[in-house]
Design a protein around this motif. Structure first.
Motif, PDB file in Angstrom:
ATOM      1  N   GLY A  36       0.791  -1.225   0.000  1.00  0.00           N
ATOM      2  CA  GLY A  36       0.000   0.000   0.000  1.00  0.00           C
ATOM      3  C   GLY A  36       0.821   1.272   0.000  1.00  0.00           C
ATOM      4  N   GLN A  37       2.130   1.161  -0.050  1.00  0.00           N
ATOM      5  CA  GLN A  37       2.992   2.335  -0.066  1.00  0.00           C
ATOM      6  C   GLN A  37       3.552   2.558  -1.467  1.00  0.00           C
ATOM      7  OE1 GLN A  37       6.094   1.926   2.826  1.00  0.00           O
ATOM      8  NE2 GLN A  37       4.689   1.450   4.490  1.00  0.00           N
ATOM      9  N   MET A  38       4.112   3.735  -1.663  1.00  0.00           N
ATOM     10  CA  MET A  38       4.779   3.994  -2.936  1.00  0.00           C
ATOM     11  C   MET A  38       5.968   3.065  -3.080  1.00  0.00           C
ATOM     12  SD  MET A  38       4.498   8.127  -3.516  1.00  0.00           S
ATOM     13  CE  MET A  38       6.191   8.204  -3.783  1.00  0.00           C
ATOM     14  N   LEU A  39       6.169   2.580  -4.288  1.00  0.00           N
ATOM     15  CA  LEU A  39       7.248   1.642  -4.557  1.00  0.00           C
ATOM     16  C   LEU A  39       8.594   2.347  -4.474  1.00  0.00           C
ATOM     17  CD1 LEU A  39       8.267  -1.107  -5.489  1.00  0.00           C
ATOM     18  CD2 LEU A  39       7.876  -0.375  -7.831  1.00  0.00           C
ATOM     19  N   ASN A  40       9.480   1.819  -3.632  1.00  0.00           N
ATOM     20  CA  ASN A  40      10.839   2.321  -3.507  1.00  0.00           C
ATOM     21  C   ASN A  40      11.767   1.112  -3.598  1.00  0.00           C
ATOM     22  OD1 ASN A  40      13.328   3.373  -2.775  1.00  0.00           O
ATOM     23  ND2 ASN A  40      12.418   4.844  -1.357  1.00  0.00           N
ATOM     24  N   VAL A  41      12.271   0.863  -4.790  1.00  0.00           N
ATOM     25  CA  VAL A  41      13.105  -0.307  -5.058  1.00  0.00           C
ATOM     26  C   VAL A  41      14.378  -0.259  -4.221  1.00  0.00           C
ATOM     27  CG1 VAL A  41      14.382  -1.538  -6.852  1.00  0.00           C
ATOM     28  CG2 VAL A  41      12.138  -0.603  -7.357  1.00  0.00           C
ATOM     29  N   SER A  42      14.919   0.905  -4.016  1.00  0.00           N
ATOM     30  CA  SER A  42      16.149   1.049  -3.235  1.00  0.00           C
ATOM     31  C   SER A  42      15.962   0.577  -1.792  1.00  0.00           C
ATOM     32  CB  SER A  42      16.603   2.506  -3.258  1.00  0.00           C
ATOM     33  OG  SER A  42      17.733   2.687  -2.465  1.00  0.00           O
ATOM     34  N   ASP A  43      14.846   0.943  -1.166  1.00  0.00           N
ATOM     35  CA  ASP A  43      14.590   0.516   0.210  1.00  0.00           C
ATOM     36  C   ASP A  43      14.407  -0.994   0.309  1.00  0.00           C
ATOM     37  OD1 ASP A  43      14.788   3.071   1.147  1.00  0.00           O
ATOM     38  OD2 ASP A  43      12.622   3.382   1.368  1.00  0.00           O
ATOM     39  N   ILE A  44      13.680  -1.570  -0.633  1.00  0.00           N
ATOM     40  CA  ILE A  44      13.483  -3.022  -0.649  1.00  0.00           C
ATOM     41  C   ILE A  44      14.820  -3.724  -0.833  1.00  0.00           C
ATOM     42  CG2 ILE A  44      12.418  -4.952  -1.879  1.00  0.00           C
ATOM     43  CD1 ILE A  44      10.095  -3.047  -2.561  1.00  0.00           C
ATOM     44  N   ALA A  45      15.643  -3.197  -1.742  1.00  0.00           N
ATOM     45  CA  ALA A  45      16.953  -3.802  -2.006  1.00  0.00           C
ATOM     46  C   ALA A  45      17.843  -3.761  -0.762  1.00  0.00           C
ATOM     47  CB  ALA A  45      17.634  -3.096  -3.173  1.00  0.00           C
ATOM     48  N   SER A  46      17.844  -2.653  -0.056  1.00  0.00           N
ATOM     49  CA  SER A  46      18.698  -2.564   1.127  1.00  0.00           C
ATOM     50  C   SER A  46      18.189  -3.463   2.252  1.00  0.00           C
ATOM     51  CB  SER A  46      18.828  -1.123   1.600  1.00  0.00           C
ATOM     52  OG  SER A  46      17.597  -0.630   2.054  1.00  0.00           O
ATOM     53  N   ASP A  47      16.880  -3.552   2.435  1.00  0.00           N
ATOM     54  CA  ASP A  47      16.329  -4.402   3.489  1.00  0.00           C
ATOM     55  C   ASP A  47      16.522  -5.892   3.199  1.00  0.00           C
ATOM     56  OD1 ASP A  47      15.565  -2.197   4.886  1.00  0.00           O
ATOM     57  OD2 ASP A  47      13.429  -2.371   4.428  1.00  0.00           O
ATOM     58  N   ALA A  48      16.444  -6.269   1.932  1.00  0.00           N
ATOM     59  CA  ALA A  48      16.575  -7.677   1.562  1.00  0.00           C
ATOM     60  C   ALA A  48      18.009  -8.053   1.203  1.00  0.00           C
ATOM     61  CB  ALA A  48      15.655  -7.986   0.392  1.00  0.00           C
ATOM     62  N   ASP A  49      18.926  -7.095   1.255  1.00  0.00           N
ATOM     63  CA  ASP A  49      20.335  -7.320   0.930  1.00  0.00           C
ATOM     64  C   ASP A  49      20.491  -7.825  -0.507  1.00  0.00           C
ATOM     65  OD1 ASP A  49      23.033  -7.194   1.517  1.00  0.00           O
ATOM     66  OD2 ASP A  49      23.119  -9.271   2.207  1.00  0.00           O
ATOM     67  N   LEU A  50      19.867  -7.106  -1.426  1.00  0.00           N
ATOM     68  CA  LEU A  50      19.907  -7.431  -2.853  1.00  0.00           C
ATOM     69  C   LEU A  50      20.281  -6.179  -3.631  1.00  0.00           C
ATOM     70  CD1 LEU A  50      16.509  -9.323  -3.034  1.00  0.00           C
ATOM     71  CD2 LEU A  50      18.762 -10.383  -3.028  1.00  0.00           C
ATOM     72  N   ASN A  51      20.575  -6.351  -4.936  1.00  0.00           N
ATOM     73  CA  ASN A  51      20.772  -5.168  -5.766  1.00  0.00           C
ATOM     74  C   ASN A  51      19.432  -4.784  -6.402  1.00  0.00           C
ATOM     75  OD1 ASN A  51      20.464  -6.604  -8.274  1.00  0.00           O
ATOM     76  ND2 ASN A  51      22.549  -7.351  -8.003  1.00  0.00           N
ATOM     77  N   GLN A  52      19.347  -3.557  -6.893  1.00  0.00           N
ATOM     78  CA  GLN A  52      18.088  -3.035  -7.406  1.00  0.00           C
ATOM     79  C   GLN A  52      17.606  -3.768  -8.649  1.00  0.00           C
ATOM     80  OE1 GLN A  52      18.019   1.231  -7.745  1.00  0.00           O
ATOM     81  NE2 GLN A  52      18.908   1.522  -5.719  1.00  0.00           N
ATOM     82  N   ALA A  53      18.516  -4.219  -9.489  1.00  0.00           N
ATOM     83  CA  ALA A  53      18.112  -4.954 -10.690  1.00  0.00           C
ATOM     84  C   ALA A  53      17.442  -6.272 -10.311  1.00  0.00           C
ATOM     85  CB  ALA A  53      19.321  -5.214 -11.577  1.00  0.00           C
ATOM     86  N   GLN A  54      17.987  -6.939  -9.304  1.00  0.00           N
ATOM     87  CA  GLN A  54      17.405  -8.200  -8.855  1.00  0.00           C
ATOM     88  C   GLN A  54      16.025  -7.978  -8.243  1.00  0.00           C
ATOM     89  OE1 GLN A  54      19.913 -10.251  -6.064  1.00  0.00           O
ATOM     90  NE2 GLN A  54      19.296 -12.240  -6.864  1.00  0.00           N
TER      91      GLN A  54
END
Length: 93
Positions: A36-54
């Motif tokens: 329900g929030q705005m998509l922020n790929v960078s935040d998801i990547a940092s929390d999941a320890d992944l790169n943004q492309a993945q």
């Protein structure tokens, strides 16, 4: 938890063979927290320890399987339409 195991073992493996189950589970948790929030790929990547492309690739997998969908805001201004929000899918496939 059983649903996630079945999902990872069966459905997700059909689309991509090279996904680590634990990383994907962390990724799904990071996405679910932001429902329900705005998509922020960078935040998801940092929390999941992944790169943004993945993260973008895996979001595409979740969208293909109907787990999430993007809700785009309506606006007459085309620049404002570029913002997207993640929502879980409510359809029972």
């Amino acid at each position: 938890m059983f649903y996630l195991n079945t999902f990872i073992e069966r459905d997700e493996r059909k689309l991509s063979d090279a996904i680590d189950s634990l990383k994907f589970l962390r990724f799904m948790t990071a996405v679910a927290v932001r429902c329900g929030q705005m998509l922020n790929v960078s935040d998801i990547a940092s929390d999941a320890d992944l790169n943004q492309a993945q993260v973008r690739d895996w979001l595409g997998i979740l969208e293909t399987l109907g787990i999430i969908f993007y809700l785009y805001p309506y606006s007459n201004n085309m620049l404002k339409r570029l913002v997207s929000v993640i929502f879980p899918s409510t359809s029972n496939n």
